[in-house]
Design a protein around this motif. Structure first.
Motif, PDB file in Angstrom:
ATOM      1  N   LEU A  72      49.238  30.485  45.567  1.00  0.00           N
ATOM      2  CA  LEU A  72      47.933  30.971  45.100  1.00  0.00           C
ATOM      3  C   LEU A  72      47.273  29.940  44.184  1.00  0.00           C
ATOM      4  CD1 LEU A  72      48.911  34.670  44.368  1.00  0.00           C
ATOM      5  CD2 LEU A  72      47.233  33.919  46.073  1.00  0.00           C
ATOM      6  N   ALA A  73      48.049  29.360  43.264  1.00  0.00           N
ATOM      7  CA  ALA A  73      47.512  28.351  42.349  1.00  0.00           C
ATOM      8  C   ALA A  73      47.013  27.131  43.118  1.00  0.00           C
ATOM      9  CB  ALA A  73      48.569  27.945  41.331  1.00  0.00           C
ATOM     10  N   GLU A  74      47.741  26.738  44.128  1.00  0.00           N
ATOM     11  CA  GLU A  74      47.304  25.597  44.938  1.00  0.00           C
ATOM     12  C   GLU A  74      45.996  25.905  45.662  1.00  0.00           C
ATOM     13  OE1 GLU A  74      50.828  25.051  47.276  1.00  0.00           O
ATOM     14  OE2 GLU A  74      51.774  23.764  45.755  1.00  0.00           O
ATOM     15  N   ALA A  75      45.847  27.146  46.131  1.00  0.00           N
ATOM     16  CA  ALA A  75      44.590  27.542  46.788  1.00  0.00           C
ATOM     17  C   ALA A  75      43.437  27.553  45.790  1.00  0.00           C
ATOM     18  CB  ALA A  75      44.754  28.916  47.442  1.00  0.00           C
ATOM     19  N   LYS A 134      64.016  39.894  55.139  1.00  0.00           N
ATOM     20  CA  LYS A 134      64.003  40.308  56.540  1.00  0.00           C
ATOM     21  C   LYS A 134      62.619  40.783  56.959  1.00  0.00           C
ATOM     22  CE  LYS A 134      68.811  41.697  56.668  1.00  0.00           C
ATOM     23  NZ  LYS A 134      69.749  42.800  56.879  1.00  0.00           N
ATOM     24  N   GLN A 135      62.022  41.618  56.131  1.00  0.00           N
ATOM     25  CA  GLN A 135      60.698  42.139  56.428  1.00  0.00           C
ATOM     26  C   GLN A 135      59.771  41.636  55.322  1.00  0.00           C
ATOM     27  OE1 GLN A 135      60.293  46.373  56.112  1.00  0.00           O
ATOM     28  NE2 GLN A 135      58.486  46.409  57.413  1.00  0.00           N
ATOM     29  N   ARG A 136      58.929  40.684  55.632  1.00  0.00           N
ATOM     30  CA  ARG A 136      58.107  40.053  54.611  1.00  0.00           C
ATOM     31  C   ARG A 136      56.728  40.689  54.544  1.00  0.00           C
ATOM     32  NH1 ARG A 136      55.598  34.327  53.359  1.00  0.00           N
ATOM     33  NH2 ARG A 136      55.971  34.390  51.124  1.00  0.00           N
ATOM     34  N   ARG A 137      56.427  41.251  53.380  1.00  0.00           N
ATOM     35  CA  ARG A 137      55.078  41.770  53.136  1.00  0.00           C
ATOM     36  C   ARG A 137      54.284  40.684  52.431  1.00  0.00           C
ATOM     37  NH1 ARG A 137      57.322  46.796  49.953  1.00  0.00           N
ATOM     38  NH2 ARG A 137      58.472  45.015  49.208  1.00  0.00           N
ATOM     39  N   ASP A 138      53.037  40.529  52.822  1.00  0.00           N
ATOM     40  CA  ASP A 138      52.168  39.520  52.213  1.00  0.00           C
ATOM     41  C   ASP A 138      50.764  40.091  52.177  1.00  0.00           C
ATOM     42  OD1 ASP A 138      50.643  37.327  51.452  1.00  0.00           O
ATOM     43  OD2 ASP A 138      51.743  35.921  52.723  1.00  0.00           O
ATOM     44  N   VAL A 139      50.300  40.455  50.982  1.00  0.00           N
ATOM     45  CA  VAL A 139      48.961  41.027  50.856  1.00  0.00           C
ATOM     46  C   VAL A 139      48.005  40.073  50.150  1.00  0.00           C
ATOM     47  CG1 VAL A 139      49.733  43.421  51.021  1.00  0.00           C
ATOM     48  CG2 VAL A 139      49.562  42.341  48.791  1.00  0.00           C
ATOM     49  N   ARG A 140      48.330  38.785  50.172  1.00  0.00           N
ATOM     50  CA  ARG A 140      47.412  37.811  49.587  1.00  0.00           C
ATOM     51  C   ARG A 140      46.178  37.702  50.469  1.00  0.00           C
ATOM     52  NH1 ARG A 140      51.607  33.000  49.018  1.00  0.00           N
ATOM     53  NH2 ARG A 140      52.053  33.839  51.090  1.00  0.00           N
ATOM     54  N   ASP A 141      45.016  37.702  49.846  1.00  0.00           N
ATOM     55  CA  ASP A 141      43.726  37.584  50.534  1.00  0.00           C
ATOM     56  C   ASP A 141      43.154  36.221  50.178  1.00  0.00           C
ATOM     57  OD1 ASP A 141      41.038  37.632  51.283  1.00  0.00           O
ATOM     58  OD2 ASP A 141      40.750  39.715  50.668  1.00  0.00           O
ATOM     59  N   TRP A 142      43.343  35.272  51.065  1.00  0.00           N
ATOM     60  CA  TRP A 142      42.974  33.879  50.772  1.00  0.00           C
ATOM     61  C   TRP A 142      41.474  33.710  50.564  1.00  0.00           C
ATOM     62  CZ3 TRP A 142      46.860  31.539  48.938  1.00  0.00           C
ATOM     63  CH2 TRP A 142      48.145  31.861  49.378  1.00  0.00           C
ATOM     64  N   GLU A 143      40.672  34.485  51.258  1.00  0.00           N
ATOM     65  CA  GLU A 143      39.217  34.395  51.058  1.00  0.00           C
ATOM     66  C   GLU A 143      38.853  34.887  49.660  1.00  0.00           C
ATOM     67  OE1 GLU A 143      35.618  33.176  51.289  1.00  0.00           O
ATOM     68  OE2 GLU A 143      37.099  32.720  52.841  1.00  0.00           O
ATOM     69  N   ALA A 144      39.488  35.945  49.195  1.00  0.00           N
ATOM     70  CA  ALA A 144      39.238  36.444  47.841  1.00  0.00           C
ATOM     71  C   ALA A 144      39.667  35.415  46.802  1.00  0.00           C
ATOM     72  CB  ALA A 144      39.973  37.765  47.612  1.00  0.00           C
ATOM     73  N   VAL A 145      40.756  34.711  47.056  1.00  0.00           N
ATOM     74  CA  VAL A 145      41.219  33.668  46.131  1.00  0.00           C
ATOM     75  C   VAL A 145      40.170  32.564  46.045  1.00  0.00           C
ATOM     76  CG1 VAL A 145      42.982  31.889  45.744  1.00  0.00           C
ATOM     77  CG2 VAL A 145      43.657  34.178  46.529  1.00  0.00           C
ATOM     78  N   ALA A 175      36.977  32.693  46.803  1.00  0.00           N
ATOM     79  CA  ALA A 175      35.729  33.191  46.213  1.00  0.00           C
ATOM     80  C   ALA A 175      35.841  33.293  44.692  1.00  0.00           C
ATOM     81  CB  ALA A 175      35.374  34.561  46.824  1.00  0.00           C
ATOM     82  N   TRP A 176      36.972  33.802  44.200  1.00  0.00           N
ATOM     83  CA  TRP A 176      37.175  33.898  42.742  1.00  0.00           C
ATOM     84  C   TRP A 176      37.148  32.522  42.115  1.00  0.00           C
ATOM     85  CZ3 TRP A 176      41.301  32.516  39.363  1.00  0.00           C
ATOM     86  CH2 TRP A 176      41.233  33.079  38.091  1.00  0.00           C
ATOM     87  N   ALA A 177      37.854  31.582  42.714  1.00  0.00           N
ATOM     88  CA  ALA A 177      37.892  30.224  42.162  1.00  0.00           C
ATOM     89  C   ALA A 177      36.508  29.592  42.158  1.00  0.00           C
ATOM     90  CB  ALA A 177      38.876  29.370  42.960  1.00  0.00           C
ATOM     91  N   ALA A 178      35.742  29.814  43.192  1.00  0.00           N
ATOM     92  CA  ALA A 178      34.386  29.250  43.261  1.00  0.00           C
ATOM     93  C   ALA A 178      33.514  29.796  42.131  1.00  0.00           C
ATOM     94  CB  ALA A 178      33.751  29.524  44.621  1.00  0.00           C
ATOM     95  N   ARG A 179      33.698  31.069  41.783  1.00  0.00           N
ATOM     96  CA  ARG A 179      32.920  31.655  40.688  1.00  0.00           C
ATOM     97  C   ARG A 179      33.290  31.053  39.327  1.00  0.00           C
ATOM     98  NH1 ARG A 179      33.947  36.298  43.707  1.00  0.00           N
ATOM     99  NH2 ARG A 179      35.514  37.045  42.246  1.00  0.00           N
ATOM    100  N   LEU A 180      34.480  30.489  39.213  1.00  0.00           N
ATOM    101  CA  LEU A 180      34.890  29.883  37.946  1.00  0.00           C
ATOM    102  C   LEU A 180      34.070  28.644  37.614  1.00  0.00           C
ATOM    103  CD1 LEU A 180      38.781  30.069  38.239  1.00  0.00           C
ATOM    104  CD2 LEU A 180      37.241  31.684  37.112  1.00  0.00           C
ATOM    105  N   VAL A 181      33.514  28.017  38.617  1.00  0.00           N
ATOM    106  CA  VAL A 181      32.789  26.767  38.418  1.00  0.00           C
ATOM    107  C   VAL A 181      31.385  27.010  37.873  1.00  0.00           C
ATOM    108  CG1 VAL A 181      31.979  24.670  39.578  1.00  0.00           C
ATOM    109  CG2 VAL A 181      34.138  25.720  40.260  1.00  0.00           C
ATOM    110  N   THR A 182      30.819  28.164  38.156  1.00  0.00           N
ATOM    111  CA  THR A 182      29.473  28.442  37.690  1.00  0.00           C
ATOM    112  C   THR A 182      29.513  28.800  36.204  1.00  0.00           C
ATOM    113  OG1 THR A 182      29.646  30.735  38.390  1.00  0.00           O
ATOM    114  CG2 THR A 182      28.658  29.183  39.949  1.00  0.00           C
ATOM    115  N   PRO A 183      28.577  28.287  35.442  1.00  0.00           N
ATOM    116  CA  PRO A 183      28.586  28.555  33.991  1.00  0.00           C
ATOM    117  C   PRO A 183      28.328  30.016  33.667  1.00  0.00           C
ATOM    118  CG  PRO A 183      26.811  26.996  34.556  1.00  0.00           C
ATOM    119  CD  PRO A 183      27.508  27.405  35.825  1.00  0.00           C
TER     120      PRO A 183
END
Length: 151
Positions: free
Chosen positions: A18-21, A130-141, A143-151
């Motif tokens: 997530l941090a890398e994204a 064995k059964q991997r759950r992954d609920v990370r939403d890469w688009e949300a990540v 979008a959030w990061a992009a909002r950090l750049v705006t003042p």
């Protein structure tokens, strides 16, 4: 050129991913970005933005994330800081609410810190499971990061 430091505290690598994204999204927005583990002892230098991400485990934010805040308290009070937690591995309102409450409790212990952005991203089970759950939403990540750049 504006700079950002993205630090992560992860046990199995999901929060690191997530941090890398977040770092890639900030770089795409024109920032010079350094992504590193929260246990890294190097100085903060002087980034314009610091993003701190930590996994949420059993009701607590990752210890390395908490220690990073403590170790760099003085520097962080002088910079823009954003925080994220990676938590729920089930996509239910209860899981999301519980994870956000865990992160809020962790941040309340650092009352001196006033992050200008706080969020919780979905988590993932370890890749070895064995059964991997992954609920990370890469688009949300992104979008959030992009909002950090705006003042």
């Amino acid at each position: 050129m504006r700079t950002a430091l993205v630090v992560h505290a992860s046990r199995h690598g999901s929060t690191r991913e997530l941090a890398e994204a977040v770092g890639r999204a900030l770089a795409d927005a024109g920032l010079t970005v350094d992504v590193r583990d929260a246990a890294d002892r190097r100085d903060l230098d002087s980034p314009d933005l610091v993003v701190v991400g930590g996994a949420l485990y059993r009701g607590r934010w990752h210890a390395r994330a908490r220690r990073f805040l403590t170790r760099h308290r003085r520097e962080l009070t002088e910079r823009r800081v954003a925080v994220f937690g990676s938590g729920p591995r089930r996509d239910t309102p209860e899981a999301w609410g519980s994870s956000r409450a865990q992160l809020d409790r962790a941040l309340a212990r650092s009352s001196w810190l006033t992050p200008y952005a706080v969020t919780v991203f979905g988590g993932a089970d370890p890749a070895s499971g064995k059964q991997r759950r992954d609920v990370r939403d890469w688009e949300a990540v992104r979008a959030w990061a992009a909002r950090l750049v705006t003042p």
